[in-house]
Each structure stands twice: as C-alpha cells, then as structure tokens.
Design a protein around this motif. Structure first.
Motif, PDB file in Angstrom:
ATOM      1  N   TYR A 146      66.405 107.150  40.561  1.00  0.00           N
ATOM      2  CA  TYR A 146      67.523 106.210  40.693  1.00  0.00           C
ATOM      3  C   TYR A 146      68.812 106.839  40.168  1.00  0.00           C
ATOM      4  CZ  TYR A 146      70.470 102.083  40.096  1.00  0.00           C
ATOM      5  OH  TYR A 146      71.510 101.197  40.150  1.00  0.00           O
ATOM      6  N   SER A 154      70.131 109.048  42.725  1.00  0.00           N
ATOM      7  CA  SER A 154      70.813 108.298  43.787  1.00  0.00           C
ATOM      8  C   SER A 154      72.210 107.872  43.374  1.00  0.00           C
ATOM      9  CB  SER A 154      69.988 107.067  44.171  1.00  0.00           C
ATOM     10  OG  SER A 154      68.747 107.441  44.720  1.00  0.00           O
ATOM     11  N   GLY A 177      67.799 100.456  51.031  1.00  0.00           N
ATOM     12  CA  GLY A 177      67.062  99.309  50.541  1.00  0.00           C
ATOM     13  C   GLY A 177      67.853  98.439  49.592  1.00  0.00           C
ATOM     14  N   THR A 178      67.175  97.465  48.987  1.00  0.00           N
ATOM     15  CA  THR A 178      67.801  96.543  48.033  1.00  0.00           C
ATOM     16  C   THR A 178      66.923  96.400  46.797  1.00  0.00           C
ATOM     17  OG1 THR A 178      66.711  94.663  49.117  1.00  0.00           O
ATOM     18  CG2 THR A 178      68.960  95.212  49.839  1.00  0.00           C
ATOM     19  N   ARG A 212      62.398 101.884  47.102  1.00  0.00           N
ATOM     20  CA  ARG A 212      63.615 102.575  47.551  1.00  0.00           C
ATOM     21  C   ARG A 212      63.540 104.078  47.271  1.00  0.00           C
ATOM     22  NH1 ARG A 212      68.523  99.366  44.857  1.00  0.00           N
ATOM     23  NH2 ARG A 212      69.683 100.223  46.620  1.00  0.00           N
ATOM     24  N   ASN A 213      62.425 104.521  46.720  1.00  0.00           N
ATOM     25  CA  ASN A 213      62.297 105.887  46.220  1.00  0.00           C
ATOM     26  C   ASN A 213      61.437 106.719  47.170  1.00  0.00           C
ATOM     27  OD1 ASN A 213      61.988 108.217  44.731  1.00  0.00           O
ATOM     28  ND2 ASN A 213      60.643 107.294  43.191  1.00  0.00           N
TER      29      ASN A 213
END
Length: 364
Positions: free
Chosen positions: A253, A256, A276-277, A293-294
C-alpha cells in the motif's frame, strides 16, 4: 529530537453507531508520540487519520466512542475521560488542533485580534492589555504584516492563507505541547501551502512542541516529517522514519501511495492510481485489508491478518511479504530510484530558479 514519549495509544479501537450498525473506524492501533518530533499520518480519505487524532482530544462525534485500548498523555489516561469539563487543561493547552478550513475555525463576527486575545486570557491567565500585546506578537510571528493595524479586522478581510496563519496563532496562544495539523494546507494553493508548511516547521523549532501532521499526500510531508505512519482501513500498516518510508518502503500500500505522487506522472503513462476500493468497515475484515487491491497478495493474505514485522529499530510494516517464508518481491520500478528522481527534480527547479534570478535551492 528527544526520545521520551509524550502521548501513547495502546491497542486503540474506535467504533461508531451509524443507523443501527457498528462501524469500526480504528482497529487496534498502537503508537508512541515522541517529544518534539513531527509525525506525519498519511493515507487515503476514510483510512482513519482524523478519527485517530480526535480520539486523542476527546472530539469524536456523539455517535463515536473508544471501544478498546487506552490513550495516555503525560500521567493522564485520556481514554477514561467522558465529560467536556474533564478535558479542561488538555484541549488547547495540552493538545491543540489546526483544522483544514480556517473559516470554520474562526468566528466571522469577532475581530481577528480578539479571537487570539481571548485564548491568551483563558490559557495564559493574562489581563486584557497583556493579552492584546501577546496577540499582536503572535500575529507578527505567524507572518501577518502590519499586525498592530490589522488587529481589529474581521476574518472576511483576510485571504485563505492569512486566515490559516491566524488559526495557527490561536493554537499557539494556548502554548500547546502537541499540535495536531489536520490537513491544514489542503484548501490552499501550492505556493501558500509551502509557506504554511515552512511556518509550522519554524514555529516548532521556536516553541518546541510536538507535531502530528495529517495528510493524504505523502509529497506534502517529505520536507517536514521525522517519522511517517501509513494508515489503511483503520490501522497503521507501516511506520518508519521519513527516509525509510520514502526510500525503503515495505508495504504494497505504501508502494501504491508513493507511485501515485504527482511528481512521478509522465506524459506517456499519466498519473498512477490505486485500483479497487477500500473494504467496508461495517464488516469484520478477514486477513489483510489491502489484499483485494494488492497484486502481490498471497493466499494467506485472504485468511489471516499479518502481524507488524520489524524491519529495523525504527521501521515496522504489517505485511506477510516480510515473513521469511514469503517469495521475494521487488517494489515497483516507478519508485525504485525515488531518491535520484527527487534530486533530479530539485536540480531542474534550481536551474530554472537561477534563470529567473532567484536564490539557489540547497540539495541535501
């Protein structure tokens, strides 16, 4: 920077009752705030940054409450305080907050000077004459020109940047030990942002307070933070020094967030956005909250929440990628040479500044 702890959160959880449902906004956060440091708390909107610091000041909304853990400031257990009166001497004088929009922090029908002076009277126990003198001095120190003449002006007569300087002056009038800056530059343009950040940095050196700086933009805190806490879905998922988070990040994260820095955007690839969310905080989260999301997520990420792995004495990250059994994964190429990119960018800005006849930028 001194190493003694001024505020400590242990296994802190904060819940909200929303239309008959329970929302878990903060999930088992532990954090020690050190004397005179600048701690930046970063993450997307909704990650829990502001809620966490509101728990430090007893300013949670009426439907919010601490459901687990403790918050300790000096010798006081803040998480035990229930009534506003119990917070006297802590809010303002102990812990002060600067909010995002200065217009919501200032009374539009009171003069600028009187709003600072009344805080001086309350927290410093000065008379009206002394309070006015101190208020004018604070206006000058926060960069208000002709402070004496502008003492009796109203908030609408000030620009956004000037109003934010007044909000800072009001906070400093309390002589706080901890100053929470909740996205204080978001509503301001880039030039004024830089001025406000520099002002907070200079005032901290003069007044020796500890600063918590909340932002969704890692680039904003690069020049002022000693440590950075990265939040996601109500948890701190990485914590380290500014250099460790920027140049040796370990959580996908954090990778990102760094990849989405505007400075890294190119004409060909554009600006990176995180796919994603975030997950719903109404439901119990199984495994790693960032897993969906990873792209580096493993099977265990969907089943079991990772512990905080120690990277160094000052650096921790909550990801299964740091488990010795995990496959070796390199951070994205976009942030592989982040230091070199920033140096190159600053060299370009320096060259442009010289062409304009300005001062040189010192590159450390």
């Amino acid at each position: 920077m001194k190493n003694n702890v001024v505020l400590s959160a242990k296994d802190l959880s904060v819940d909200f009752q929303v239309r008959g449902r329970q929302l878990k906004a903060i999930r088992h956060v532990s954090l020690d705030l050190k004397d005179q440091e600048v701690l930046a708390i970063v993450g997307e909107s909704g990650s829990g940054k502001s809620v966490l610091t509101k728990a430090f000041t007893g300013m949670l909304e009426t439907n919010g409450y601490i459901s687990n853990g403790t918050v300790t400031y000096e010798d006081k257990v803040l998480s035990d305080l229930k009534k506003d009166k119990e917070w006297d001497g802590i809010r303002g004088k102990g812990i002060a907050t600067i909010f995002q929009d200065p217009m919501t922090s200032l009374d539009p029908i009171k003069t600028i000077g009187s709003q600072i002076a009344e805080v001086v009277v309350k927290h410093q126990k000065k008379n009206a004459k002394e309070a006015k003198k101190i208020a004018i001095d604070l206006m000058e120190r926060t960069g208000i020109p002709n402070a004496k003449n502008r003492y009796n002006e109203y908030p609408f007569e000030y620009s956004g940047g000037m109003r934010q300087r007044i909000v800072i002056a009001v906070a400093l009038a309390c002589h706080p030990k901890i100053l929470i800056c909740d996205e204080p530059t978001t509503a301001l343009d880039v030039t004024i942002q830089a001025q406000i950040l520099e002002l907070i940095k200079d005032l901290q050196k003069e007044y020796h307070f500890t600063t918590i700086f909340i932002t969704h933009d890692l680039g904003v805190v690069a020049s002022i933070a000693d440590r950075i806490a990265v939040m996601y879905s109500g948890q701190i998922i990485e914590l380290g020094t500014c250099d460790e988070i920027f140049y040796d990040p370990r959580h996908p994260y954090t990778w990102s967030l760094l990849s989405s820095l505007p400075q890294l955007a190119t004409e060909e690839a554009g600006l990176y956005s995180i796919p994603g969310t975030p997950p719903s905080l109404y439901k119990d989260i199984e495994g790693d909250a960032f897993a969906p999301r990873n792209k580096f997520a493993m099977e265990i990420d969907y089943k079991k929440e990772p512990p905080m792995f120690r990277v160094s004495d000052t650096h921790w990250a909550k990801t299964w990628l740091l488990d010795p059994r995990a496959p070796k994964v390199e951070k994205p190429a976009l942030i592989q040479n982040l230091h070199d990119h920033f140096v190159k960018m600053m060299e370009t800005e320096t060259t442009m500044d010289f062409e304009k006849g300005g001062d040189a930028i010192v590159i450390k």
